[in-house]
Design an enzyme around this catalytic site. Structure first.
Site, PDB file in Angstrom:
ATOM      1  N   GLU A  38       0.843  -1.191   0.000  1.00 38.10           N
ATOM      2  CA  GLU A  38       0.000   0.000   0.000  1.00 38.10           C
ATOM      3  C   GLU A  38       0.882   1.247   0.000  1.00 38.10           C
ATOM      4  O   GLU A  38       1.788   1.375   0.819  1.00 38.10           O
ATOM      5  CB  GLU A  38      -0.927   0.011   1.213  1.00 38.10           C
ATOM      6  CG  GLU A  38      -1.690   1.305   1.431  1.00 38.10           C
ATOM      7  CD  GLU A  38      -2.542   1.727   0.241  1.00 38.10           C
ATOM      8  OE1 GLU A  38      -2.419   2.888  -0.176  1.00 38.10           O
ATOM      9  OE2 GLU A  38      -3.299   0.884  -0.288  1.00 38.10           O
ATOM     10  N   LYS A  39       0.609   2.178  -0.916  1.00 36.77           N
ATOM     11  CA  LYS A  39       1.449   3.375  -1.025  1.00 36.77           C
ATOM     12  C   LYS A  39       1.034   4.478  -0.057  1.00 36.77           C
ATOM     13  O   LYS A  39       1.839   5.339   0.288  1.00 36.77           O
ATOM     14  CB  LYS A  39       1.434   3.916  -2.453  1.00 36.77           C
ATOM     15  CG  LYS A  39       0.112   4.514  -2.908  1.00 36.77           C
ATOM     16  CD  LYS A  39       0.242   5.113  -4.305  1.00 36.77           C
ATOM     17  CE  LYS A  39      -1.054   5.763  -4.748  1.00 36.77           C
ATOM     18  NZ  LYS A  39      -0.930   6.390  -6.084  1.00 36.77           N
ATOM     19  N   GLY A  44      -7.276   2.382   3.042  1.00 38.79           N
ATOM     20  CA  GLY A  44      -7.683   2.978   1.780  1.00 38.79           C
ATOM     21  C   GLY A  44      -8.747   4.060   1.878  1.00 38.79           C
ATOM     22  O   GLY A  44      -8.930   4.701   2.917  1.00 38.79           O
ATOM     23  N   ARG A 267     -16.513   8.144  -8.876  1.00 37.84           N
ATOM     24  CA  ARG A 267     -15.094   7.829  -8.715  1.00 37.84           C
ATOM     25  C   ARG A 267     -14.626   6.945  -9.860  1.00 37.84           C
ATOM     26  O   ARG A 267     -15.362   6.064 -10.327  1.00 37.84           O
ATOM     27  CB  ARG A 267     -14.852   7.130  -7.375  1.00 37.84           C
ATOM     28  CG  ARG A 267     -15.237   7.994  -6.170  1.00 37.84           C
ATOM     29  CD  ARG A 267     -14.992   7.273  -4.865  1.00 37.84           C
ATOM     30  NE  ARG A 267     -13.578   6.972  -4.658  1.00 37.84           N
ATOM     31  CZ  ARG A 267     -12.702   7.815  -4.097  1.00 37.84           C
ATOM     32  NH1 ARG A 267     -13.091   9.023  -3.706  1.00 37.84           N
ATOM     33  NH2 ARG A 267     -11.439   7.464  -3.934  1.00 37.84           N
ATOM     34  N   HIS A 439     -41.780  -4.056  19.285  1.00 37.53           N
ATOM     35  CA  HIS A 439     -42.554  -2.810  19.252  1.00 37.53           C
ATOM     36  C   HIS A 439     -42.169  -1.960  20.461  1.00 37.53           C
ATOM     37  O   HIS A 439     -42.061  -2.472  21.570  1.00 37.53           O
ATOM     38  CB  HIS A 439     -44.049  -3.139  19.307  1.00 37.53           C
ATOM     39  CG  HIS A 439     -44.920  -1.922  19.469  1.00 37.53           C
ATOM     40  ND1 HIS A 439     -45.218  -1.088  18.417  1.00 37.53           N
ATOM     41  CD2 HIS A 439     -45.544  -1.397  20.555  1.00 37.53           C
ATOM     42  CE1 HIS A 439     -45.999  -0.111  18.849  1.00 37.53           C
ATOM     43  NE2 HIS A 439     -46.206  -0.275  20.163  1.00 37.53           N
TER      44      HIS A 439
END
Length: 462
Positions: A38-39, A44, A267, A439
């Site tokens: 992962e950069k 993410g 995107r 309920h």
């Protein structure tokens, strides 16, 4: 290029977002040796620039609305404004806690985590800096970034993307939101709750155009009541700076002016310049093409998440990552039914759905074979207490299963779990009607709707 036994794995995953890290966690759990590359930050877009921070902003907006409206509930409260630094501290605290937890989880699974920008160098290798990571199989999970339009430059000043909006150091006095899909209506909802004047521009005939038309109309009605403006049915033509903001012109000649323009038209996949084409991976408009098991045309490469042309949802990425990991570990996962994926838009009011729309059902089964029912939340006690309006709409095949559930109202996103089970188990209305719902809850509205569809309505008219 350095390559030794320490850089050879069963699985090398390029991208540490929802799809990538889900594949890594499940593959490791199943005994595979995994490298995850992962950069930016593990987690993410969803964790750092999408799902989590936007929902934190939306909750802050809900608190602001509650302060304004306290008198409706007999509570003396006032709204004195937004402390944007405080809002960001709250939002960032939520993200930070989840980020640390995810880092610990990945470390605990003995996954080799590689920080750096990776590039596919062959059908079985990814290069990061000066090191080559070789895998029996490669998973591409490089995600997506905000889109723009030809001739429309997102400059981060007056014309911004959702990434910029998440860190904006002020509440704009006014904003134009270009795009009435999920991202657009969520930011419009936040900014309105924070006190901004907002106008949404959507070229298609309705807001949230991917939803059932009834849901779109209900949301439009609610937004009008909230004072959120919108223009539908005419596409964007151009934008230009004014002395103190930006002016947007539409194809029909209408113009709108505001302090900011948020470009929220969706995107696009991150696939360019990463070696995919050189390795022979088939793409279409930047999306990596896959089959129902997320396999590309290259036997050693799979792809998941926003990079592939499926629903751009974090939970879809999770599911695709898990599917790939299980397939590669020798299990027999079932392909994903994308119609059966729950979808939630977290504006005020919320929009939630699972299954197909009425229009799509008529295409699939024939107009004369589709039956619908609308249950108004006005008949639901908890919704009355919350002072929320909306409906639950059911779509069924005549004498058959419920194939679509569409909900509008505050907190209906929390009811989509049962809706998902109803659709995915192909439940008949009479079968759901047998279940006893607590309920007073909003969940009870789902039960009431199915009672009515089964021909035995309780708190609703025939």
């Amino acid at each position: 290029m350095a390559n030794d036994a320490s850089t050879v794995f069963d699985l090398v995953i390029l991208g540490g977002g929802s799809g990538g890290y889900a594949a890594a966690l499940r593959a490791s759990q199943l005994g595979l040796d995994v490298a995850l590359i992962e950069k930016n930050k593990l987690g993410g877009t969803c964790l750092h620039n999408g799902c989590i921070p936007t929902k934190a902003l939306l909750h802050a907006g809900e608190i602001a609305d509650a302060a304004r409206d306290g008198s409706e509930f007999g509570v003396r409260s006032t709204f004195d404004g937004i402390d944007i630094a405080g809002v960001h501290a709250y939002k960032d605290g939520v993200v930070s806690g989840l980020y640390k937890g995810l880092q610990g989880l990945v470390a605990s699974r003995k996954i080799t985590y590689v920080e750096g920008e990776g590039r596919l160098s062959s059908p079985t290798s990814v290069d990061v800096g000066g090191t080559r990571y070789t895998g029996r199989h490669i998973v591409l999970a490089t995600g997506s970034v905000p889109r723009s339009l030809p001739g429309l430059t997102i400059d981060g000043d007056r014309i911004i993307s959702s990434d910029h909006a998440l860190v904006l150091d002020r509440v704009p006095k006014s904003a134009i939101v270009l795009g009435g899909g999920v991202i657009g209506v969520e930011f419009a909802s936040v900014w309105k709750s924070f006190g901004a004047e907002v106008t949404i521009v959507e070229g298609l005939p309705h807001l949230v155009p991917a939803e059932d038309e009834n849901s779109s109309k209900l949301l439009e009605r609610a937004f009008r009541k909230r004072g959120i403006g919108f223009s539908l049915g005419s596409f964007f033509k151009g934008a230009e700076y004014t002395d103190d903001g930006v002016r947007v012109t539409l194809a029909n000649g209408k113009t709108f002016e505001a302090e900011l323009l948020l470009v929220a038209i969706g995107r696009g996949p991150v696939s360019g310049g990463l070696g995919y084409e050189e390795a022979g991976v088939a793409t279409d408009r930047g999306f990596v093409l896959v089959d129902e098991f997320c396999r590309t045309n290259v036997p050693t490469i799979s792809a998941v998440g926003d990079l592939v042309p499926t629903l751009q949802l974090a939970h879809v990425g999770f599911a695709e990552g898990i599917l790939v990991a299980e397939r590669l570990a020798g299990l027999s996962p079932v392909p994903i039914d994308y119609d059966g994926v729950p979808r939630v838009t977290y504006c005020h009011p919320e929009v939630a759905s699972v299954g197909v729309s009425e229009a799509r059902a008529k295409e699939l089964y024939g107009a004369d074979q589709v039956v619908t029912l609308k249950y108004n939340l006005a008949g639901n006690g908890k919704s009355k207490i919350l002072k929320t309006a909306g409906e639950i709409k059911l779509v069924r095949v005549r004498d058959g299963a419920v194939v679509g559930i569409h909900m509008v109202g505050d907190r209906v996103g929390e009811q989509v779990g049962e809706a998902q089970l109803i659709y995915n188990w192909e439940a008949l209305p009479a079968e759901v009607a047998q279940l006893i719902h607590a309920h007073p809850t909003q969940n009870e509205a789902l039960g009431e709707a199915h009672l009515a569809l089964a021909g035995k309505p309780l708190h609703s008219h025939d």
